[in-house]
Design an enzyme around this catalytic site. Structure first.
Site, PDB file in Angstrom:
ATOM      1  N   GLU A 248     -11.743 -16.124   8.747  1.00  0.00           N
ATOM      2  CA  GLU A 248     -12.202 -14.727   8.732  1.00  0.00           C
ATOM      3  C   GLU A 248     -11.132 -13.820   8.115  1.00  0.00           C
ATOM      4  OE1 GLU A 248     -14.544 -12.487  11.918  1.00  0.00           O
ATOM      5  OE2 GLU A 248     -12.509 -11.812  12.306  1.00  0.00           O
ATOM      6  N   ARG A 274      -9.611  18.201 -11.742  1.00  0.00           N
ATOM      7  CA  ARG A 274      -9.322  19.317 -10.835  1.00  0.00           C
ATOM      8  C   ARG A 274      -8.085  20.054 -11.362  1.00  0.00           C
ATOM      9  NH1 ARG A 274     -11.015  22.926  -6.977  1.00  0.00           N
ATOM     10  NH2 ARG A 274      -9.312  23.400  -5.525  1.00  0.00           N
ATOM     11  N   GLN A 285       3.708  15.429 -10.804  1.00  0.00           N
ATOM     12  CA  GLN A 285       4.186  14.077 -10.534  1.00  0.00           C
ATOM     13  C   GLN A 285       3.889  13.638  -9.082  1.00  0.00           C
ATOM     14  OE1 GLN A 285       8.501  13.074 -10.774  1.00  0.00           O
ATOM     15  NE2 GLN A 285       7.925  12.390 -12.809  1.00  0.00           N
TER      16      GLN A 285
END
Ligand SMILES: Cc1cc2nc3c(=O)[nH]c(=O)nc-3n(C[C@H](O)[C@H](O)[C@H](O)COP(=O)(O)OP(=O)(O)OC[C@H]3O[C@@H](n4cnc5c(N)ncnc54)[C@H](O)[C@@H]3O)c2cc1C
Length: 392
Positions: A248, A274, A285
């Site tokens: 799993e 944006r 940065q």
């Protein structure tokens, strides 16, 4: 570790993934914001996953599965996670595949395989895995659920919690300890059908994320199952559980790669479009470095998971690698989820932008399938640094 690593997918794998991506984007994302809010499992989408074979990924073809190798599964699951934004549905699918179906493939008798696997692949039976208890989590083998043999039956008593899929499951893999042989050697695993008298499932437990994947408590009150319900030999519960958990935790975060890839793309697009202070925010940065770090974590996560798949396909031991990948990818998933919100600012905090849901879904990954702390303990143990402290 010898040999070479080949990152080239076969034509068949590429085509499968292309179809899968289109399918997931088209079929699995309906009403997701509402379903997440209301905690609704998408039963119709589960059946669609069955129709294209996803519920039988690791199952031999003779039982209706795709019999895929580990590398094929790893890349297919990343693709599925990229196309399907419903992490809860994917989590239910993982619980079904790795903690329910795979142990039957590995440890089941011919009769158990015939009885369960075709229906599990077809989406007719949903599986869950019931190990955790109120007082036994990381220390999994401190379980208190008891079993006693009575004639040709086993009688189970106890309570399990945090059982993924329990409210929708048709069959549960339940671990119990024989009171006369306490300790590892007394633990066995049983396939218990949902309608067995004495088995009850609680209402779904409300939770922070993965809200479209129902989780519940399971109560066993003089729950009598036939001898054929035993999975593997009596006393093999530890082997069944350990194998199942390793399997799993090797695959459960493959879909997270897809989620991280999608969020990275969204953040990159957002940072390009944006504008603040007259510039795209990506020109700052502080923002671009955050996105670069997301990319770095995604690449490193993918490499860890692909190495794991490569080892599994070669039939080599991969316990340490599975533990390392589980810790790293889950921590990367959470950190990149936080970064995605930060990059989107106030919009990122709203449900509409959907990145906050990915973060809520990601946080559970540091807990399920063995917590990050326990994975580090396991790795330390395999590296000869410490005694093993837990079954998880
Ligand atoms: C979304 C979700 C789905 C789940 N699905 C299932 C399921 O289907 N079936 C199932 O059986 N269980 C399931 N679980 C349960 C899960 O396996 C347990 O929550 C997990 O193993 C931790 O156990 P616990 O919650 O009891 O925490 P605890 O074991 O009580 O741990 C609490 C904290 O202590 C730390 N800790 C404990 N022991 C040590 C140690 N030795 N060294 C260092 N730190 C330690 C842990 O890392 C953790 O931070 C699920 C959990 C979640 C969140």
């Amino acid at each position: 570790m010898g040999g070479t690593v080949d990152f080239e997918l076969t034509t068949e794998q590429r085509e499968f993934n292309e179809n899968l991506e289109r399918f997931a984007q088209r079929e699995l994302n309906d009403d997701l914001i509402e379903r997440d809010r209301d905690g609704v499992f998408a039963a119709a989408n589960w059946r669609k996953c069955a129709d294209i074979g996803l519920l039988g990924l690791p199952v031999p073809a003779e039982y209706g599965g795709l019999d895929a190798d580990a590398t094929t599964m790893m890349t297919a699951l990343e693709t599925l996670g990229y196309g399907c934004r419903d992490n809860g549905l994917l989590f239910s699918l993982h619980a079904h595949l790795w903690a329910g179906t795979s142990p039957i493939v590995r440890f089941g008798s011919a009769q158990q395989r015939e009885r369960y696997l075709p229906a599990m692949c077809a989406g007719e039976l949903i599986a869950g895995h019931a190990m955790s208890e109120p007082d036994s989590g990381s220390d999994a083998f401190a379980l208190a659920t008891s079993v006693i043999r009575r004639g040709d039956k086993y009688v189970l008593n106890g309570s399990k919690t945090f059982v993924s899929n329990a409210p929708i499951a048709d069959v549960l893999l339940v671990f119990a300890v024989d009171e006369r042989k306490r300790g590892f050697a007394g633990v066995s695993a049983y396939l218990v059908d949902r309608n067995t008298p004495g088995l009850t499932v609680s209402q779904p437990i409300s939770k922070m994320g993965l809200r479209t994947s129902p989780m519940g408590e399971v109560h066993l009150d003089d729950c009598e199952v036939p001898a054929e319900a035993l999975l593997g030999p009596e006393g093999a519960g530890m082997a069944v559980f350990t194998w199942t958990m390793e399997r799993e935790r090797s695959f459960i975060l493959a879909t997270a790669l897809g989620t991280m890839r999608r969020d990275l793309e969204r953040c990159t697009d957002y940072a390009r479009t944006r504008t603040q202070f007259g510039k795209p925010i990506g020109a700052f940065q502080a923002v671009s470095h955050r996105i670069v770090d997301m990319r770095m974590r995604l690449d490193a996560s993918r490499l860890l998971l692909h190495r794991l798949a490569w080892l599994i396909d070669k039939g080599e031991p991969a316990k340490t690698e599975a533990a390392l990948a589980k810790v790293y990818v889950s921590e990367a998933f959470v950190q990149s989820g936080l970064d995605a919100i930060q990059i989107h600012g106030g919009y990122g905090y709203t449900s509409e932008y959907e990145v906050e849901r990915d973060l809520r879904d990601a946080i559970a990954s540091r807990i399920y399938s063995g917590t990050s702390e326990i994975q580090r303990n396991l790795a330390a143990h395999h590296m000869g640094l410490s005694p093993r402290t837990s079954g998880k």
